[in-house]
Design a protein around this motif. Structure first.
Motif, PDB file in Angstrom:
ATOM      1  N   ASN A  13       0.957  -1.108   0.111  1.00  0.00           N
ATOM      2  CA  ASN A  13       0.068   0.037  -0.054  1.00  0.00           C
ATOM      3  C   ASN A  13       0.700   1.333  -0.193  1.00  0.00           C
ATOM      4  N   GLY A  14       2.390   1.133  -0.016  1.00  0.00           N
ATOM      5  CA  GLY A  14       2.870   2.366   0.188  1.00  0.00           C
ATOM      6  C   GLY A  14       3.275   2.925   1.316  1.00  0.00           C
ATOM      7  N   ASP A  15       2.871   2.474   2.439  1.00  0.00           N
ATOM      8  CA  ASP A  15       2.986   3.197   3.723  1.00  0.00           C
ATOM      9  C   ASP A  15       4.069   2.650   4.338  1.00  0.00           C
ATOM     10  N   HIS A  16       4.892   1.750   4.062  1.00  0.00           N
ATOM     11  CA  HIS A  16       6.160   1.389   4.834  1.00  0.00           C
ATOM     12  C   HIS A  16       7.287   1.838   4.202  1.00  0.00           C
ATOM     13  N   PRO A  17       8.170   2.756   4.888  1.00  0.00           N
ATOM     14  CA  PRO A  17       9.468   3.564   4.305  1.00  0.00           C
ATOM     15  C   PRO A  17      10.449   2.465   4.041  1.00  0.00           C
ATOM     16  N   GLN A  18      10.353   1.031   4.529  1.00  0.00           N
ATOM     17  CA  GLN A  18      11.498   0.186   3.941  1.00  0.00           C
ATOM     18  C   GLN A  18      11.202  -0.480   2.694  1.00  0.00           C
ATOM     19  N   ALA A  19      10.091  -0.168   2.097  1.00  0.00           N
ATOM     20  CA  ALA A  19       9.851  -0.821   0.730  1.00  0.00           C
ATOM     21  C   ALA A  19      10.770  -0.370  -0.341  1.00  0.00           C
ATOM     22  N   TYR A  20      11.503   0.911  -0.298  1.00  0.00           N
ATOM     23  CA  TYR A  20      12.476   1.237  -1.125  1.00  0.00           C
ATOM     24  C   TYR A  20      13.769   0.554  -1.150  1.00  0.00           C
ATOM     25  N   ALA A  21      13.988  -0.226   0.144  1.00  0.00           N
ATOM     26  CA  ALA A  21      15.209  -0.848   0.384  1.00  0.00           C
ATOM     27  C   ALA A  21      14.912  -2.305  -0.109  1.00  0.00           C
ATOM     28  N   ASN A  22      13.928  -2.671  -0.818  1.00  0.00           N
ATOM     29  CA  ASN A  22      13.665  -4.204  -1.126  1.00  0.00           C
ATOM     30  C   ASN A  22      13.375  -3.996  -2.626  1.00  0.00           C
ATOM     31  N   ASP A  23      13.572  -5.420  -3.222  1.00  0.00           N
ATOM     32  CA  ASP A  23      12.919  -5.466  -4.566  1.00  0.00           C
ATOM     33  C   ASP A  23      11.733  -5.746  -4.679  1.00  0.00           C
ATOM     34  N   ILE A  24      10.780  -4.930  -4.884  1.00  0.00           N
ATOM     35  CA  ILE A  24       9.226  -4.818  -4.968  1.00  0.00           C
ATOM     36  C   ILE A  24       8.738  -4.059  -5.878  1.00  0.00           C
ATOM     37  N   HIS A  25       8.203  -4.692  -6.890  1.00  0.00           N
ATOM     38  CA  HIS A  25       7.453  -4.169  -8.089  1.00  0.00           C
ATOM     39  C   HIS A  25       5.969  -3.888  -7.847  1.00  0.00           C
ATOM     40  N   LEU A  26       5.458  -2.871  -8.041  1.00  0.00           N
ATOM     41  CA  LEU A  26       3.833  -2.621  -7.942  1.00  0.00           C
ATOM     42  C   LEU A  26       3.430  -2.018  -9.076  1.00  0.00           C
ATOM     43  N   PHE A  27       2.442  -2.919  -9.850  1.00  0.00           N
ATOM     44  CA  PHE A  27       1.606  -2.497 -11.040  1.00  0.00           C
ATOM     45  C   PHE A  27       2.882  -2.316 -12.308  1.00  0.00           C
ATOM     46  N   GLY A  28       3.580  -2.819 -11.970  1.00  0.00           N
ATOM     47  CA  GLY A  28       4.788  -3.045 -13.235  1.00  0.00           C
ATOM     48  C   GLY A  28       5.938  -2.157 -13.027  1.00  0.00           C
ATOM     49  N   HIS A  29       5.753  -1.348 -11.713  1.00  0.00           N
ATOM     50  CA  HIS A  29       7.099  -0.361 -11.531  1.00  0.00           C
ATOM     51  C   HIS A  29       7.851  -1.047 -10.295  1.00  0.00           C
ATOM     52  N   LYS A  30       9.010  -0.689 -10.202  1.00  0.00           N
ATOM     53  CA  LYS A  30       9.812  -1.097  -9.225  1.00  0.00           C
ATOM     54  C   LYS A  30       9.770   0.172  -8.068  1.00  0.00           C
TER      55      LYS A  30
END
Length: 487
Positions: free
Chosen positions: A306-323
């Protein structure tokens, strides 16, 4: 005949000029343990608060405490919501704050909160350890209060109540957010304190009850009506769905078939690992069930999506086709997602009306801060009608019974016909009829190709459209399986 413990005569209670309880009489005898069930909004919580001295009323309530008992001569009401404050006594928090580890330091730890409570109530600190173990809560001692999920907050409430062992214990929705093992252990603990002399009143629509529950009742037309069994407190009248608003029958517009892709995702707070090497893919149109015991990492996993966690940027996560971190803002992500969770409900704008609350779903705001165009007003009115909230649309959201509050926020969640629908224990606070009605709605929505992640502990409270399941255990993925082959 058993001694009268609580004697209620001609009890009247009004809320915002509306009669909730009218000339209610109720006799509770020592050793009788009650389940108060039935339809949401009939006044069960108001009655409990009145007995506990937390609600104004007219009439007479007498509680005959046993002054020779070793148990405290107290009535303790455990609410369905846990209200906590920061170190400065402020209870105003925002939703994303629980994922910001630095700001979370503003609240007490679980251990400090229990120590404070034990000192206030002169309790034996050695006894609480057994309760922590029984409810699988020992690993949360050093967690800040704001970091806890709804199920974890419920456990903290229950541990305090079981530790105190008041002569009269009233628990509103005792099983909210609890996993299967915790519900079973809780019932054993409730039977234990009942055998020691605690009288119980449980407000619940769940059928997994302590053995010692021996009396049953509902509230109808403002008065108590005793029933012979749990089944007779939970009669469900099958509600026929109206016509789904046309805008919700349209397939969401996907620009990619890849909704979520996580590769070796890890989330850590100091020495505490919350998620460990999580790999997960969700494709457009799939319907997933996300499960795991309390503290397994479900809420953290959803916060990454949902984009609420600041550590998302430090991980390999793609949402809706975008990293994540490649240029998309949090609002680019949120506009594609509809979310409901107990935590989101906690922190929602308490000054918004039902109409404003639902309308805010168009803009992913917590409350409505702008004018909406006519076309969106039409959709809003259609959805309010569909959810049978028309008579409440100008009332404050917080003034509604908890079940109707949840329905309004569920309407908010789907109003923009999102690509991804995240339903995190959406039926908390709903009675059986509302739960059935909502899951019927989810099943109908699933026909339009919307992608879905559904979190639920109760197997009997799940929609039938679920196709796949992911199970977390201590932050790790233990099971990924197909449970319903798509046609």
């Amino acid at each position: 005949m058993k001694e009268i413990f609580v004697d209620i005569n001609q009890l009247n209670l009004h809320y915002r000029q509306k009669a909730v309880l009218q000339d209610l009489d109720w006799t509770i005898r020592r050793g009788d343990n009650w389940l108060l069930g039935g339809t949401s909004g009939t006044g069960k919580t108001s009655l409990a608060k009145a007995i506990a001295g937390q609600e104004k009323y007219q009439g007479d309530i007498k509680i005959n405490f046993d002054q020779e008992s070793a148990l405290p001569a107290q009535t303790l009401f455990v609410s369905s919501w846990y209200q906590f404050k920061n170190l400065e006594g402020d209870a105003n928090f925002y939703y994303q704050q629980r994922y910001n580890h630095k700001q979370a330091k503003d609240t007490l730890t679980v251990q400090a909160e229990l120590l404070k409570y034990g000192q206030e109530q002169s309790l034996d600190t050695n006894e609480v350890e057994r309760l922590l173990i029984a409810l699988n809560f020992t690993t949360f001692k050093d967690s800040q209060l704001i970091e806890l999920s709804s199920g974890e907050h419920k456990k903290l409430q229950l541990i305090k109540a079981l530790w105190l062992k008041p002569q009269l214990l009233i628990i509103d929705q005792p099983y909210t957010g609890l996993d299967v093992a915790s519900r079973r252990n809780l019932n054993d603990l409730l039977d234990e304190i009942s055998n020691q002399g605690v009288n119980l009143i449980l407000i619940s629509n769940d059928d997994e009850l302590p053995v010692n529950i021996n009396r049953f009742a509902i509230i109808e037309n403002g008065q108590i009506h005793e029933r012979s069994s749990f089944e007779s407190t939970s009669v469900v009248h099958h509600k026929i769905l109206g016509v789904l608003p046309a805008f919700l029958t349209e397939r969401p517009v996907y620009n990619t078939d890849e909704i979520i892709r996580m590769k070796n995702v890890n989330i850590r707070y100091a020495e505490k690992e919350v998620l460990k090497n999580v790999n997960w893919e969700v494709r457009a149109g799939e319907k997933w069930l996300l499960q795991g015991h309390n503290g397994s990492g479900k809420s953290t996993l959803l916060s990454l999506i949902n984009g609420d966690h600041p550590q998302a940027y430090a991980n390999d996560i793609h949402l809706f086709g975008h990293k994540r971190g490649s240029g998309e803002s949090i609002w680019d992500i949120k506009k594609r997602i509809g979310l409901i969770s107990p935590e989101f409900h906690w922190y929602f704008d308490s000054t918004a009306t039902v109409w404003e609350s639902i309308a805010s779903g168009f803009y992913d705001s917590v409350g409505l801060f702008q004018q909406i165009p006519y076309s969106k007003k039409v959709q809003l009115d259609e959805l309010i009608e569909y959810f049978d909230l028309k008579q409440h649309k100008n009332e404050l959201l917080k003034a509604l019974p908890l079940g109707k509050q949840r329905l309004a926020l569920l309407a908010r969640t789907i109003i923009k016909n999102p690509q991804l629908l995240i339903l995190d224990e959406p039926c908390q606070g709903l009675d059986q009829q509302q739960t059935q009605h909502f899951n019927q709605l989810v099943n109908e929505l699933s026909n339009n190709g919307m992608t879905m992640i559904y979190v639920g502990h109760f197997e009997t409270q799940l929609p039938t459209c679920i196709e796949k399941r992911i199970l977390l255990e201590n932050g790790e993925v233990k099971v990924v399986e197909t449970i319903l082959e798509s046609v």
